[in-house]
Motif scaffolding. Sequence first.
Motif, PDB file in Angstrom:
ATOM      1  N   GLN A  37       0.863  -1.216   0.067  1.00 45.82           N
ATOM      2  CA  GLN A  37       0.021  -0.081  -0.116  1.00 45.82           C
ATOM      3  C   GLN A  37       0.828   1.423  -0.006  1.00 45.82           C
ATOM      4  O   GLN A  37       0.607   2.163  -0.705  1.00 45.82           O
ATOM      5  N   GLN A  38       1.857   1.325   0.799  1.00 43.14           N
ATOM      6  CA  GLN A  38       2.695   2.381   0.751  1.00 43.14           C
ATOM      7  C   GLN A  38       3.323   2.806  -0.442  1.00 43.14           C
ATOM      8  O   GLN A  38       3.442   4.006  -1.131  1.00 43.14           O
ATOM      9  N   LEU A  39       3.717   1.603  -1.136  1.00 45.88           N
ATOM     10  CA  LEU A  39       4.723   1.661  -2.578  1.00 45.88           C
ATOM     11  C   LEU A  39       3.491   2.327  -3.459  1.00 45.88           C
ATOM     12  O   LEU A  39       3.849   3.119  -4.347  1.00 45.88           O
ATOM     13  N   GLN A  40       2.367   1.765  -3.370  1.00 51.04           N
ATOM     14  CA  GLN A  40       1.389   2.186  -4.495  1.00 51.04           C
ATOM     15  C   GLN A  40       1.173   3.516  -4.118  1.00 51.04           C
ATOM     16  O   GLN A  40       0.983   4.394  -5.289  1.00 51.04           O
ATOM     17  N   PHE A  41       0.782   4.112  -3.038  1.00 48.25           N
ATOM     18  CA  PHE A  41       0.421   5.477  -2.909  1.00 48.25           C
ATOM     19  C   PHE A  41       1.740   6.465  -3.230  1.00 48.25           C
ATOM     20  O   PHE A  41       1.421   7.501  -3.750  1.00 48.25           O
ATOM     21  N   LYS A  42       2.959   5.960  -2.847  1.00 50.67           N
ATOM     22  CA  LYS A  42       4.011   6.741  -3.327  1.00 50.67           C
ATOM     23  C   LYS A  42       4.152   6.744  -4.807  1.00 50.67           C
ATOM     24  O   LYS A  42       4.334   8.206  -5.343  1.00 50.67           O
ATOM     25  N   LEU A  43       4.147   5.793  -5.475  1.00 53.21           N
ATOM     26  CA  LEU A  43       4.324   5.738  -6.767  1.00 53.21           C
ATOM     27  C   LEU A  43       3.183   6.640  -7.613  1.00 53.21           C
ATOM     28  O   LEU A  43       3.442   7.225  -8.663  1.00 53.21           O
ATOM     29  N   ALA A  44       2.097   6.300  -7.164  1.00 49.02           N
ATOM     30  CA  ALA A  44       0.825   7.042  -7.893  1.00 49.02           C
ATOM     31  C   ALA A  44       0.601   8.514  -7.449  1.00 49.02           C
ATOM     32  O   ALA A  44      -0.026   9.192  -7.970  1.00 49.02           O
ATOM     33  N   LYS A  45       1.575   8.881  -6.530  1.00 45.92           N
ATOM     34  CA  LYS A  45       1.546  10.332  -5.943  1.00 45.92           C
ATOM     35  C   LYS A  45       0.162  10.559  -5.634  1.00 45.92           C
ATOM     36  O   LYS A  45      -0.423  11.993  -5.868  1.00 45.92           O
ATOM     37  N   LEU A  46      -0.643   9.725  -4.834  1.00 45.76           N
ATOM     38  CA  LEU A  46      -1.703  10.199  -4.124  1.00 45.76           C
ATOM     39  C   LEU A  46      -1.831  11.038  -3.099  1.00 45.76           C
ATOM     40  O   LEU A  46      -0.702  11.357  -2.512  1.00 45.76           O
ATOM     41  N   PRO A  47      -2.841  11.882  -2.873  1.00 48.27           N
ATOM     42  CA  PRO A  47      -2.683  12.979  -1.780  1.00 48.27           C
ATOM     43  C   PRO A  47      -2.630  12.350  -0.569  1.00 48.27           C
ATOM     44  O   PRO A  47      -2.844  11.186  -0.320  1.00 48.27           O
ATOM     45  N   GLY A  48      -2.390  12.934   0.373  1.00 50.40           N
ATOM     46  CA  GLY A  48      -2.046  12.383   2.000  1.00 50.40           C
ATOM     47  C   GLY A  48      -3.328  12.231   2.394  1.00 50.40           C
ATOM     48  O   GLY A  48      -4.397  12.888   2.063  1.00 50.40           O
ATOM     49  N   LEU A  49      -3.352  11.188   3.158  1.00 49.43           N
ATOM     50  CA  LEU A  49      -4.653  10.933   3.911  1.00 49.43           C
ATOM     51  C   LEU A  49      -4.781  11.791   5.040  1.00 49.43           C
ATOM     52  O   LEU A  49      -4.244  12.214   5.539  1.00 49.43           O
TER      53      LEU A  49
END
Length: 351
Positions: free
Chosen positions: A63-75
Motif C-alpha cells: 500500500q505504501q508503495l502504491q500510494f508513493k508511486l501513484a503520488k496520491l494525496p496524503g490521507l
Amino acid sequence: MPSSYDRRLFLASLLGAAAGVAGLSGCAESSAATGDEGASAAPLAAKVPAGTSLKVASYQNVQQLQFKLAKLPGLPFTVSSWVNIGAGPDVINAFRSKSLDLANNAGIPPIQAHYQGFDAKIVAIDLTRKPNYLFATKPGSDIRTVEDFRGRKLAFSQGQAQGVVLLRALKKAGLTYDDVKLVPLTSNQFLTALQSGQVDIAPLANQQAPAYLKQYGHKGAHAITTDVVDLLNLLWAPVSVLNDRAKAAAVAAYIPQWAQGQVWQFENPDVWNEEFYVKTQNLTLDQARSITALANKPLFPPSWDEAIAWEQETADLLAQGGFVKKFDVSSLFDHRFEGIAAKSVTAEYRK
C-alpha cells in the motif's frame, strides 16, 4: 465424511493456541458470532476529526508503495502503523489484540472470523475475474489435472483464500472431501510442505509460483491451472473500529486511495515490475512480467449484490464440509461504505 468432532480438531490444529484463547470450542456449537457489540448504523462523518489514527495492514509494504508511486494525496488522518501482515488467520489475531484496525484480504477470512465469534465488517469490494492462484505439485509429481487429486495430500488453509480456491476446484472436478486428504496448514507453510513432500499439491498465488517452479521445475514440479476464481478482494475492519465515529470516517477516507492505488498499479505494470517485484521481491524482470500478465483489472462495483451472493456460496461450501456453521453472510457487510470505492474511480473500473 469425518465427524463434527474431527472437524473441530482439524480447525483447532489449523488455528493453534490463539483459536483456543478465542473460545473456539464454544463457537463450534454456535451458528453465529457472539454479537456482544452491535454494529453502528450512524451516518458516516463528512470529515475525519483531527487527531484520528488507524493501524493499517500493508503486506510487503504494497500500500505504501502504491500510494508513493501513484503520488496520491496524503490521507486525512495519521497511519500510526503500517502492519506487514496479510494472512487471514494472522489478521484476525491482530484484530483481536487491537494491533490492527483495517486489513485487505479475500472473502474467506471474514467468514472465519464470524465462526470464531469475532465481529468484523466488510467495507470495500474489488472483484477479481481471473484466477489469482494455481496448483503447484511437489517435485517428481505425476499429477496433471484436478481429477488426479483423488487420494492425494492437499495443503489446505481453512481461513485463507487458498482454502476456498481448493474447495471450489474439488467441487468442480466432482471430488468430495472424502476423496482427498486435506492437510491443515497456513499459506506461509505451503512452499516448505511442497519442497519436503509433506503434501502433493498446494495452491500458490500467481506471484509465488514463478520462483518455486524455477527452483524445482527441473526436479519435476509443475503447475496445474484452473479457471477457479477467488472473486473478492476486500477491505474489512472490526466492528469496534467502525463503531468509533472518527475511525469510521478515516476508513471511508482510506477507501478511495486504496482503490486508486490498485488502478495505478494496473495501469503502470512496467514501473510496478521494477519497483516492487524486482527491487523488493528479488524476482527477475521476466518473472515479474509473467505475474503482471495475469493481473486482474480492478473492478469496484457500485452494488455489492454479486459479492454477497459469492460470499454466501463460499460460506455454504465451508458449511457443507463441516468447517463452519451455516449463516447469512449479509451480516458481514457494512453498507454505509457501499459505493465509496466505485465513486473514486472512472467508469471503466466499476462493474
